[in-house]
Design a protein around this motif. Structure first.
Motif, PDB file in Angstrom:
ATOM      1  N   LYS A  44       0.772  -0.941   0.036  1.00 50.88           N
ATOM      2  CA  LYS A  44      -0.396   0.021  -0.470  1.00 50.88           C
ATOM      3  C   LYS A  44       1.307   1.120  -0.055  1.00 50.88           C
ATOM      4  CE  LYS A  44      -3.500  -2.601   2.154  1.00 50.88           C
ATOM      5  NZ  LYS A  44      -4.717  -2.272   2.509  1.00 50.88           N
ATOM      6  N   VAL A  45       1.144   2.248  -0.661  1.00 57.49           N
ATOM      7  CA  VAL A  45       0.681   4.124  -0.430  1.00 57.49           C
ATOM      8  C   VAL A  45       0.163   4.537  -0.481  1.00 57.49           C
ATOM      9  CG1 VAL A  45       2.480   5.027  -2.277  1.00 57.49           C
ATOM     10  CG2 VAL A  45       2.442   2.625  -2.542  1.00 57.49           C
ATOM     11  N   SER A  89      -5.430   9.363   0.262  1.00 59.22           N
ATOM     12  CA  SER A  89      -4.946   8.227  -0.917  1.00 59.22           C
ATOM     13  C   SER A  89      -4.622   7.130  -0.177  1.00 59.22           C
ATOM     14  CB  SER A  89      -5.376   8.266  -2.009  1.00 59.22           C
ATOM     15  OG  SER A  89      -6.560   9.370  -2.598  1.00 59.22           O
ATOM     16  N   ILE A  90      -4.571   5.914  -0.665  1.00 57.92           N
ATOM     17  CA  ILE A  90      -4.533   4.751  -0.422  1.00 57.92           C
ATOM     18  C   ILE A  90      -4.785   3.894  -1.227  1.00 57.92           C
ATOM     19  CG2 ILE A  90      -3.502   2.903   1.131  1.00 57.92           C
ATOM     20  CD1 ILE A  90      -4.322   4.409   3.640  1.00 57.92           C
ATOM     21  N   PHE A 122       3.058  17.829  -0.453  1.00 55.74           N
ATOM     22  CA  PHE A 122       3.372  16.039  -1.197  1.00 55.74           C
ATOM     23  C   PHE A 122       4.619  15.302  -0.869  1.00 55.74           C
ATOM     24  CE2 PHE A 122       5.130  14.277  -5.385  1.00 55.74           C
ATOM     25  CZ  PHE A 122       3.911  12.837  -5.213  1.00 55.74           C
ATOM     26  N   SER A 123       3.419  14.388  -0.481  1.00 54.89           N
ATOM     27  CA  SER A 123       4.338  12.905   0.889  1.00 54.89           C
ATOM     28  C   SER A 123       3.616  12.050   0.136  1.00 54.89           C
ATOM     29  CB  SER A 123       3.484  13.154   1.962  1.00 54.89           C
ATOM     30  OG  SER A 123       3.954  12.298   2.655  1.00 54.89           O
ATOM     31  N   VAL A 124       5.001  11.224  -0.374  1.00 55.91           N
ATOM     32  CA  VAL A 124       4.271   9.388  -1.011  1.00 55.91           C
ATOM     33  C   VAL A 124       5.334   8.641   0.441  1.00 55.91           C
ATOM     34  CG1 VAL A 124       3.903   7.546  -2.483  1.00 55.91           C
ATOM     35  CG2 VAL A 124       4.018   9.890  -3.030  1.00 55.91           C
ATOM     36  N   THR A 125       4.333   7.441   0.792  1.00 55.14           N
ATOM     37  CA  THR A 125       5.091   7.037   2.049  1.00 55.14           C
ATOM     38  C   THR A 125       4.244   5.425   1.374  1.00 55.14           C
ATOM     39  OG1 THR A 125       3.416   7.821   3.486  1.00 55.14           O
ATOM     40  CG2 THR A 125       5.185   8.126   3.268  1.00 55.14           C
ATOM     41  N   SER A 126       4.922   4.390   1.849  1.00 57.69           N
ATOM     42  CA  SER A 126       4.732   3.011   1.985  1.00 57.69           C
ATOM     43  C   SER A 126       5.425   2.214   2.912  1.00 57.69           C
ATOM     44  CB  SER A 126       5.557   2.674   0.200  1.00 57.69           C
ATOM     45  OG  SER A 126       4.711   1.374   0.138  1.00 57.69           O
ATOM     46  N   GLU A 127       4.784   1.144   2.990  1.00 54.66           N
ATOM     47  CA  GLU A 127       5.732  -0.350   3.947  1.00 54.66           C
ATOM     48  C   GLU A 127       6.221  -0.875   2.176  1.00 54.66           C
ATOM     49  OE1 GLU A 127       3.675  -1.994   7.012  1.00 54.66           O
ATOM     50  OE2 GLU A 127       2.942   0.300   7.557  1.00 54.66           O
ATOM     51  N   LEU A 128       7.620  -1.150   2.541  1.00 55.21           N
ATOM     52  CA  LEU A 128       7.855  -2.409   1.303  1.00 55.21           C
ATOM     53  C   LEU A 128       7.717  -3.537   2.327  1.00 55.21           C
ATOM     54  CD1 LEU A 128      11.734  -0.257   0.930  1.00 55.21           C
ATOM     55  CD2 LEU A 128       9.215  -0.426  -0.405  1.00 55.21           C
TER      56      LEU A 128
END
Length: 131
Positions: A44-45, A89-90, A122-128
Motif C-alpha cells: 500500500k502507498v 489516498s491509499i 506532497f508526500s508519498v509513503t509505503s511499507e516495503l
C-alpha cells in the motif's frame, strides 16, 4: 525523480524558485510525472498533497503502475475561495509492484485568473515487503 509529460515542453513545467515547488502553465497537455522505484515490492502507498493555492487551477493527480493506465485520485475541498483541494489516498498494489508513477496536471474544466497549477505538502509513503 520526475519527468515531463510526453507532450510537455520544458518551459511549460519548471521549478518555481519563489514557491519552492514544481509548477506548470496551462499549455496543451502540460503535466509532470514522478517515478518511484523500490528494490522490494510494496503493498500500500499513501499519497498526500494539496493544491498550491485555491486561486491557482485545480490539479488532477493520477497514479499508474505501468505509466500507461492511469487512475485519478479523489480529493476533498473544491479548490475554490480559500479552500484548496486536499488529497489523501491509499493505493493498493496487491503486494507485487516495485514501480509507481504519479502524474500531476491541471483540471481543464477549471477557470481561474491565475493560469498556473502545482502542489504543496506532497508526500508519498509505503511499507516495503522486505524478505
Amino acid at each position: 525523480k520526475y519527468f515531463w509529460g510526453s507532450k510537455t515542453k520544458m518551459d511549460d513545467i519548471w521549478f518555481n524558485d519563489y514557491e519552492g515547488i514544481i509548477s506548470g502553465s496551462l499549455r496543451d497537455e502540460a503535466n509532470y510525472v514522478y517515478k518511484f522505484y523500490t528494490q522490494f515490492a510494496f503493498e500500500k502507498v499513501r499519497i498526500i498533497a494539496e493544491q498550491m493555492y485555491a486561486m491557482w487551477y485545480r490539479v488532477v493527480i493520477s497514479y499508474s503502475f505501468d505509466n500507461q493506465n492511469w487512475t485519478d485520485l479523489p480529493y476533498v475541498g473544491d479548490g475554490e475561495g480559500d479552500s484548496p483541494q486536499k488529497f489523501n489516498s491509499i493505493v493498493d498494489s496487491n503486494g507485487d509492484k516495485k514501480e509507481l508513477y504519479i502524474k500531476v496536471t491541471y483540471d481543464k474544466f477549471d477557470d481561474k485568473e491565475i493560469k498556473l497549477f502545482g502542489l504543496r505538502n506532497f508526500s508519498v509513503t509505503s511499507e516495503l515487503k522486505i524478505k
